[in-house]
Design a protein around this motif. Structure first.
Motif, PDB file in Angstrom:
ATOM      1  N   ALA B 252       3.796  -1.204-116.701  1.00 60.79           N
ATOM      2  CA  ALA B 252       2.724  -2.081-117.182  1.00 60.79           C
ATOM      3  C   ALA B 252       1.495  -1.861-116.309  1.00 60.79           C
ATOM      4  O   ALA B 252       1.599  -1.781-115.084  1.00 60.79           O
ATOM      5  CB  ALA B 252       3.165  -3.542-117.111  1.00 60.79           C
ATOM      6  N   LYS B 253       0.350  -1.769-116.951  1.00 63.11           N
ATOM      7  CA  LYS B 253      -0.891  -1.547-116.205  1.00 63.11           C
ATOM      8  C   LYS B 253      -1.463  -2.872-115.748  1.00 63.11           C
ATOM      9  O   LYS B 253      -1.699  -3.753-116.591  1.00 63.11           O
ATOM     10  CB  LYS B 253      -1.898  -0.820-117.105  1.00 63.11           C
ATOM     11  N   ASP B 377      -3.645  -9.922-111.052  1.00 63.40           N
ATOM     12  CA  ASP B 377      -2.250  -9.675-111.417  1.00 63.40           C
ATOM     13  C   ASP B 377      -1.345  -9.524-110.211  1.00 63.40           C
ATOM     14  O   ASP B 377      -0.157  -9.827-110.279  1.00 63.40           O
ATOM     15  CB  ASP B 377      -2.158  -8.397-112.266  1.00 63.40           C
ATOM     16  N   ALA B 378      -1.908  -8.989-109.135  1.00 68.62           N
ATOM     17  CA  ALA B 378      -1.101  -8.716-107.954  1.00 68.62           C
ATOM     18  C   ALA B 378      -2.051  -8.380-106.815  1.00 68.62           C
ATOM     19  O   ALA B 378      -3.265  -8.305-107.011  1.00 68.62           O
ATOM     20  CB  ALA B 378      -0.152  -7.546-108.208  1.00 68.62           C
ATOM     21  N   LEU B 417       5.323 -14.792 -96.597  1.00 69.64           N
ATOM     22  CA  LEU B 417       4.964 -15.458 -97.862  1.00 69.64           C
ATOM     23  C   LEU B 417       6.153 -15.567 -98.805  1.00 69.64           C
ATOM     24  O   LEU B 417       6.044 -16.180 -99.866  1.00 69.64           O
ATOM     25  CB  LEU B 417       3.824 -14.696 -98.550  1.00 69.64           C
ATOM     26  N   PHE B 418       7.304 -14.991 -98.443  1.00 71.62           N
ATOM     27  CA  PHE B 418       8.498 -14.941 -99.302  1.00 71.62           C
ATOM     28  C   PHE B 418       8.201 -14.194-100.609  1.00 71.62           C
ATOM     29  O   PHE B 418       8.849 -14.400-101.635  1.00 71.62           O
ATOM     30  CB  PHE B 418       9.023 -16.342 -99.647  1.00 71.62           C
ATOM     31  N   ALA B 419       7.189 -13.324-100.563  1.00 71.98           N
ATOM     32  CA  ALA B 419       6.658 -12.705-101.783  1.00 71.98           C
ATOM     33  C   ALA B 419       7.336 -11.374-102.065  1.00 71.98           C
ATOM     34  O   ALA B 419       7.616 -10.607-101.146  1.00 71.98           O
ATOM     35  CB  ALA B 419       5.155 -12.494-101.629  1.00 71.98           C
ATOM     36  N   PRO B 420       7.588 -11.076-103.337  1.00 73.33           N
ATOM     37  CA  PRO B 420       8.178  -9.775-103.668  1.00 73.33           C
ATOM     38  C   PRO B 420       7.160  -8.657-103.491  1.00 73.33           C
ATOM     39  O   PRO B 420       5.968  -8.833-103.786  1.00 73.33           O
ATOM     40  CB  PRO B 420       8.550  -9.928-105.147  1.00 73.33           C
ATOM     41  N   CYS B 421       7.609  -7.511-103.025  1.00 75.53           N
ATOM     42  CA  CYS B 421       6.711  -6.363-102.958  1.00 75.53           C
ATOM     43  C   CYS B 421       7.497  -5.082-103.179  1.00 75.53           C
ATOM     44  O   CYS B 421       8.688  -5.002-102.901  1.00 75.53           O
ATOM     45  CB  CYS B 421       5.936  -6.321-101.646  1.00 75.53           C
ATOM     46  N   VAL B 422       6.777  -4.111-103.707  1.00 76.99           N
ATOM     47  CA  VAL B 422       7.348  -2.787-103.979  1.00 76.99           C
ATOM     48  C   VAL B 422       6.462  -1.770-103.284  1.00 76.99           C
ATOM     49  O   VAL B 422       5.236  -1.808-103.432  1.00 76.99           O
ATOM     50  CB  VAL B 422       7.390  -2.495-105.494  1.00 76.99           C
ATOM     51  N   THR B 423       7.084  -0.892-102.502  1.00 82.22           N
ATOM     52  CA  THR B 423       6.293   0.179-101.880  1.00 82.22           C
ATOM     53  C   THR B 423       6.374   1.431-102.740  1.00 82.22           C
ATOM     54  O   THR B 423       7.421   1.743-103.322  1.00 82.22           O
ATOM     55  CB  THR B 423       6.727   0.470-100.439  1.00 82.22           C
ATOM     56  N   MET B 424       5.224   2.120-102.823  1.00 82.73           N
ATOM     57  CA  MET B 424       5.083   3.283-103.701  1.00 82.73           C
ATOM     58  C   MET B 424       4.623   4.473-102.866  1.00 82.73           C
ATOM     59  O   MET B 424       3.655   4.368-102.104  1.00 82.73           O
ATOM     60  CB  MET B 424       4.032   2.969-104.785  1.00 82.73           C
ATOM     61  N   PHE B 451       4.481  -2.952-112.619  1.00 81.78           N
ATOM     62  CA  PHE B 451       3.189  -2.412-112.142  1.00 81.78           C
ATOM     63  C   PHE B 451       3.413  -1.144-111.306  1.00 81.78           C
ATOM     64  O   PHE B 451       2.687  -0.152-111.443  1.00 81.78           O
ATOM     65  CB  PHE B 451       2.446  -3.452-111.295  1.00 81.78           C
ATOM     66  N   ALA B 452       4.422  -1.207-110.421  1.00 83.94           N
ATOM     67  CA  ALA B 452       4.692  -0.046-109.557  1.00 83.94           C
ATOM     68  C   ALA B 452       5.037   1.174-110.413  1.00 83.94           C
ATOM     69  O   ALA B 452       4.595   2.298-110.136  1.00 83.94           O
ATOM     70  CB  ALA B 452       5.828  -0.358-108.587  1.00 83.94           C
ATOM     71  N   ARG B 453       5.793   0.915-111.447  1.00 83.21           N
ATOM     72  CA  ARG B 453       6.186   2.022-112.318  1.00 83.21           C
ATOM     73  C   ARG B 453       4.964   2.651-112.978  1.00 83.21           C
ATOM     74  O   ARG B 453       4.815   3.887-113.012  1.00 83.21           O
ATOM     75  CB  ARG B 453       7.151   1.472-113.376  1.00 83.21           C
TER      76      ARG B 453
END
Lengths: 465, 465
Positions: B252-253, B377-378, B417-424, B451-453
């Motif tokens: 998703a963009k 969005d992020a 922040l207990f926040a989800p994150c994805v490293t790319m 978004f990461a995808r």
């Protein structure tokens, strides 16, 4: 050996009032300890409160405390206080066997955060008290000090019984559903189940509702134990911890109390209902306004959420315990009770969504509780559904009794709400103790302690034969 | 053996795209596993990612999986997936030594909740990967697969390096401050640090910010590992757990991204700053709007709270670990590093009020983060402060290097922040991987994955020599 319980005449063992005599040299913590050891020698064969005692270590600690008072330098308000530790918590000088044969001889030689804090404050850690197996409902050998044919309650069985039989002035219990307040109420103790996270559990993180809390013979000792621990080891990971003054808050009269029925009301025996209604009359006679569900929609709403507390907590806790118990059963299943295995089987039949739903129910109940925050000063209800039940033991070939240590039905609400509560020994039914508890909003531990102190001092107890 | 890293040409090992060939019988999980074992045989002498391998057990599991595909009955989307487990998590068939000599030979024969879930899903648990000592900063022997003179990051050192060197398609890491995202970014992996509590930690409750999360060669495998675990063992005690679809969310963009500097900005080397600015330009060129602190007071406010994240988390975590570490040092101090002892000493100098203040700071930061929830969005930032640093080892007689596994300065914000994150893996600086991370509001794990995808698929990586 057992006594017919009368809250008007029963004299619990107390500590705080002995401190002046330690300071002026007319008495010593060592002689106080010896008095405890004499009582233990006398009562323990019947009560069976202890898994292990460390008499030598306790004498050494009491002597060191005696010397500190001689030097005019006690470490804290509980320096020299004899205290017993529920055998779920690790202690460096005694084994930790958790009421489970699979842990027989387990001796990790660690001090739990609360135990560490107690030693730092100068308390005399005297022994490990019996817990129901793994803090669950499979009972240990302890009997009720007021009638050995009855349970002392669980899972803090030994801690409750040790205080009730005047073996020690204080003991540490733990609660997930109702394991501090219920045994304390069955045994005529005062006890604090703190706001969730109030007292650091150290390495033993256990479940999302587990708490440590003190059993005591009086409100003053109860508070001092809690706050001296909290001063040194703080609250749980991620929690703000117990708030309050460094000496027991002065007695304070509540203006208004909400009377909560909870799911327990429907199963209460007639005599205990009469006793509790009598207690409520005594409170009204003292000028306290009582609010009930029929008059206030928000109280009715809270009652509707907490009536589900036994089911909600009965889903949450077994699910949270299932890894520990599955691993234990895989390794040493022959040493785990059928009662614990049945609980595990129930948890393993749940899905993550079942658990998630229970967590959402719990959060909804917490919001309903917060919404009554300024209706009244506190809520009051029973601490147990009548006197401690008879417990003759499991009978080979018969189905397992579902709740051999009594029913936590009056306790799961405060556990689920993360709310502080204090149980007060204000009723005797059929010659056995029955407690009433006062419950506040999160972090109102000191306020509930002040109310409990006032109510115990000023309100006549109720006896129903 | 090591390669100059180019994100345009580097081919990570993937799994999800092999499943059709397992289903049609043209390939098998067993032969996939043998490929992994060959790579391990080739790369392990230099990379040193593993503490222990269970080749026999893995072959048996892969054969069972092969049979299930033959029968047309795979257990899940990750049936047959080879996976390695950070050596903080217990496994029933391998020792658990936590990178600490005090635990040498420790073999509790339990499966952690995540490991249990992986086996239930048919994954092939291949080995235990090196962790920095006790999940802290004292490094293990693992080297960076792209330059053996550099750290792979920590504390999930072995998990990051095993994926980066194509030994396995996936590995489980854990993060408290920055221990999933940082090593993944130094090693060119994708990785998910879930919303706090997203993946059940089982018996290992550890600290209030610790999380389990997958390292992988692609977003699809990363998501499948996370969701298949969450489906079976749910979230942490008291947490709602990971939300999301049972297959990797479609790319998703994002329309709008907040650019976060964090405290890391001030210490970023010039080349890495140029690389990140280049990446931001590529995002803008693709039509994504970027918001920055200068234009939005709420972003500025968040930056002000997260600039303190290293200090806040640096107080919280050592305090929460202090009982475990004090007990360990008391029992086996000679086997604990000086680096860990220095952290313990710092924690033991704190008071409960110091901890309470840090918790309040953390809550304030979480509110500041929630307040930007609908601005964009992020958020996007770097995953690490440049390429993995050189790590020649401690030098006898010299002061200890403070951060031998690299600095978590870009990671403590999402942890706090207990926040989800994805490293790319989108940048290469001086021939080494540098990651960028996308961070969302709590429970937006699937959204960040989508978004990461998209970003990995559509945005040109940036190389700075």
């Amino acid at each position: 050996m057992s006594e017919h319980y009368d809250p008007r005449t029963f004299q619990a063992l107390t500590f705080h009032d002995k401190v002046p005599s330690f300071l002026d040299g007319s008495d010593t913590p060592r002689s106080y300890l010896e008095q405890c050891l004499e009582t233990i020698a006398e009562r323990e064969p019947e009560v069976k409160a202890y898994v292990v005692l460390n008499e030598d270590g306790a004498r050494e600690a009491a002597d060191a405390s005696t010397q500190r008072y001689k030097d005019g330098k006690p470490l804290s308000t509980i320096d020299g206080l004899p205290i017993s530790i529920k055998d779920l918590l690790e202690t460096k000088d005694m084994p930790t066997q958790m009421g489970c044969e699979a842990y027989a001889g387990n001796f990790p030689t660690n001090d739990n955060a609360a135990v560490w804090a107690l030693r730092e404050a100068g308390a005399v850690v005297l022994g490990k008290t019996v817990t129901a197996e793994l803090g669950g409902s499979h009972p240990g050998p302890t009997t009720n000090p007021f009638d050995p044919s009855r349970t002392p309650g669980g899972s803090s069985s030994g801690s409750a019984a040790a205080v009730a039989s005047r073996m020690v002035p204080t003991a540490i219990g733990t609660q997930v559903g109702g394991s501090i307040i219920r045994p304390a109420a069955f045994c005529g103790n005062v006890a604090l189940k703190p706001t969730q996270g109030g007292i650091n559990r150290g390495e033993r993180q256990a479940t999302s509702m587990s708490t440590h809390g003190p059993h005591a013979g009086c409100v003053e000792d109860m508070w001092q134990v809690a706050i001296e621990i909290a001063k040194r080891s703080g609250g749980d990971r991620g929690a703000l911890g117990l708030f309050g003054p460094m000496t027991a808050p002065a007695a304070a009269k509540p203006d208004t109390l909400i009377v909560l029925e909870t799911a327990g009301w429907a199963m209460l025996d007639d005599k205990s209902k009469i006793a509790f209604e009598g207690l409520l009359e005594n409170l009204q006679r003292a000028g306290i306004t009582l609010l009930r569900r029929v008059d206030y929609p928000l109280i009715e709403k809270l009652e509707q959420t907490i009536v589900e507390a036994p089911a909600i907590t009965g889903n949450i806790t077994p699910w949270e315990n299932r890894w520990a118990q599955r691993n234990l059963v895989n390794l040493k299943g022959e040493f785990v009770s059928e009662r614990a295995k049945a609980t595990l089987a129930k948890a393993e039949a749940m899905t993550p969504d079942d658990y998630r739903a229970a967590i959402l129910d719990r959060e909804a109940a917490q919001r309903a509780h917060a919404a009554i925050g300024n209706l009244a000063d506190a809520a009051i209800t029973l601490s147990c559904p009548g006197p401690a039940p008879l417990w003759p033991g499991d009978i080979q070939g018969q189905p397992l009794a579902p709740r051999p240590t009594g029913d936590a039905i009056f306790n799961t609400p405060s556990s689920m709400l993360f709310a502080p509560c204090v149980t007060m020994p204000l009723m005797s039914v059929g010659g056995m103790p029955v407690g009433a508890q006062i419950m506040g909003q999160q972090h109102e531990d000191a306020r509930m302690t002040a109310f409990a102190r006032w109510i115990i001092d000023e309100i006549d107890p109720v006896l129903v034969d």
